[in-house]
Write a protein that holds these residues in place. Structure first.
Motif, PDB file in Angstrom:
ATOM      1  N   SER A 135       0.837  -1.204   0.000  1.00 24.23           N
ATOM      2  CA  SER A 135       0.000   0.000   0.000  1.00 24.23           C
ATOM      3  C   SER A 135       0.872   1.254   0.000  1.00 24.23           C
ATOM      4  N   ALA A 180       1.855   2.170  -3.464  1.00 21.61           N
ATOM      5  CA  ALA A 180       0.757   2.116  -4.434  1.00 21.61           C
ATOM      6  C   ALA A 180       0.893   3.128  -5.561  1.00 21.61           C
ATOM      7  N   TRP A 233       3.269   2.117  -8.855  1.00 14.11           N
ATOM      8  CA  TRP A 233       3.111   0.914  -9.667  1.00 14.11           C
ATOM      9  C   TRP A 233       3.483   1.128 -11.134  1.00 14.11           C
ATOM     10  N   TRP A 234       3.160   2.289 -11.695  1.00 13.87           N
ATOM     11  CA  TRP A 234       3.366   2.518 -13.122  1.00 13.87           C
ATOM     12  C   TRP A 234       4.618   3.333 -13.419  1.00 13.87           C
ATOM     13  N   GLY A 265      -1.336  -2.606  -9.069  1.00 16.33           N
ATOM     14  CA  GLY A 265      -1.736  -1.439  -9.848  1.00 16.33           C
ATOM     15  C   GLY A 265      -2.310  -1.768 -11.202  1.00 16.33           C
ATOM     16  N   LYS A 303      -5.491   1.261  -1.582  1.00 19.99           N
ATOM     17  CA  LYS A 303      -4.652   2.185  -2.339  1.00 19.99           C
ATOM     18  C   LYS A 303      -4.230   1.587  -3.672  1.00 19.99           C
ATOM     19  N   ASN A 304      -3.906   0.304  -3.678  1.00 16.32           N
ATOM     20  CA  ASN A 304      -3.570  -0.351  -4.946  1.00 16.32           C
ATOM     21  C   ASN A 304      -4.744  -0.297  -5.918  1.00 16.32           C
ATOM     22  N   THR A 340      -5.109   3.156  -7.439  1.00 14.00           N
ATOM     23  CA  THR A 340      -4.131   3.379  -8.506  1.00 14.00           C
ATOM     24  C   THR A 340      -4.533   2.636  -9.775  1.00 14.00           C
ATOM     25  N   ALA A 341      -4.953   1.388  -9.622  1.00 14.91           N
ATOM     26  CA  ALA A 341      -5.343   0.573 -10.778  1.00 14.91           C
ATOM     27  C   ALA A 341      -6.543   1.174 -11.506  1.00 14.91           C
ATOM     28  N   HIS A 401      -5.505   4.413 -13.441  1.00  8.93           N
ATOM     29  CA  HIS A 401      -4.701   4.153 -14.633  1.00  8.93           C
ATOM     30  C   HIS A 401      -5.548   3.545 -15.742  1.00  8.93           C
ATOM     31  N   TYR A 438     -12.470  -3.440 -10.819  1.00  7.13           N
ATOM     32  CA  TYR A 438     -11.517  -3.582  -9.720  1.00  7.13           C
ATOM     33  C   TYR A 438     -12.251  -3.626  -8.385  1.00  7.13           C
TER      34      TYR A 438
END
Length: 272
Positions: A25, A28, A31-32, A94, A116-117, A120-121, A124, A134
């Motif tokens: 987390s 998070a 990730w990208w 993510g 949090k992940n 972010t996912a 994006h 998600y």
């Protein structure tokens, strides 16, 4: 089995290690970032995407379908060969796997215990115009909800971060529909894995943050097969994944002493 959202906004459940969830987390937002903490995973990702794609093309007989679609209409995208198939990405982070799976035509559900992940996912995917569902849930929560079964379930680099890998994998297996596939990727509990994945990657090369992995939680292919006992899924032999320092690329290998992937298949005639 009682499950809930804890005070930190992460999903808590039977298999969840709260310390591991907190660790990921905290990262998070990165990730990208292809040059950040997840840079090694970005380099590794094309190999596992190809492995999943090629296995699914063969298993579901979609390679011929893609070629037919290409010949029928140049406007249709042959890469979307998996239209009509449902895929679950357990521990999606993510969305590094969820997004390419969606682009190939799968109807994708990404699952992660970290709120949090998931945030972010979602952000994006929206930026890329991708329709991915998600959920901030544990796999136990999803299974208990009466969720429709999936053609493909991914558990990639997740099982070594849970507190009860046996129960976790059996729950993941319960979400695979007859005729479907379960993918598992993890690290072997070998001296070579300790030397390369922990000493080398964390302390010498600084590829990943120190403490990312706990060698005692690494699992051998035989243990994965043992966890699948009692389920109708039949595991294929493990396939190794190794890094070539000369090309700076990952590839498939016969060596399963460090990283490896396994596929388990649910025969249509079997019953859970």
């Amino acid at each position: 089995m009682a499950e809930s959202l804890n005070n930190s906004g992460t999903a808590s459940g039977f298999s969840i290690d709260e310390g591991e969830v907190a660790r990921f987390s905290a990262l998070a937002a990165k990730w990208w970032d292809v040059k950040g903490e997840f840079a090694p995973l970005h380099r590794f990702n094309p190999t596992r995407v190809r492995f999943i794609r090629d296995t699914c093309l063969d298993h579901f007989g979609r390679d011929d379908l893609a070629l037919k679609e290409r010949s029928v209409s140049a406007k249709r995208n042959p890469r979307r060969a998996f239209e009509g198939l449902r895929l679950l990405d357990v521990g999606c982070g993510g969305g590094l796997l969820s997004e390419p799976m969606c682009r190939m035509g799968f109807t994708v559900t990404g699952l992660d215990a970290s709120e949090k992940n998931i945030g972010t996912a979602k952000a994006h995917a929206e930026e890329g115009g991708l329709d991915i569902r998600y959920l901030n849930q544990t796999v136990e929560q999803l299974a208990a909800s009466g969720e429709v079964l999936f053609d493909v379930v991914l558990t990639m680099e997740v099982i070594e971060h849970v507190v009860d890998p046996d129960a976790f994998l059996k729950t993941c297996a319960s979400l695979v529909k007859p005729g479907g596939l379960l993918f598992v990727a993890t690290l072997n509990r070998s001296l070579k894995a300790y030397a390369l994945a922990i000493i080398g990657a964390e302390y010498v090369l600084n590829w990943v943050p120190k403490g990312t992995h706990d060698w005692s939680k690494f699992l051998s292919p035989s243990e994965i097969r043992q966890f699948l006992d009692g389920t109708p899924l039949l595991p294929d032999p493990a396939v190794g994944v190794e890094f070539n320092p000369l090309t700076q690329q990952w590839g498939l290998s016969d060596d399963t002493e460090v990283n490896y992937m396994m596929v388990a298949r649910y025969p249509v005639t079997a019953a859970f």
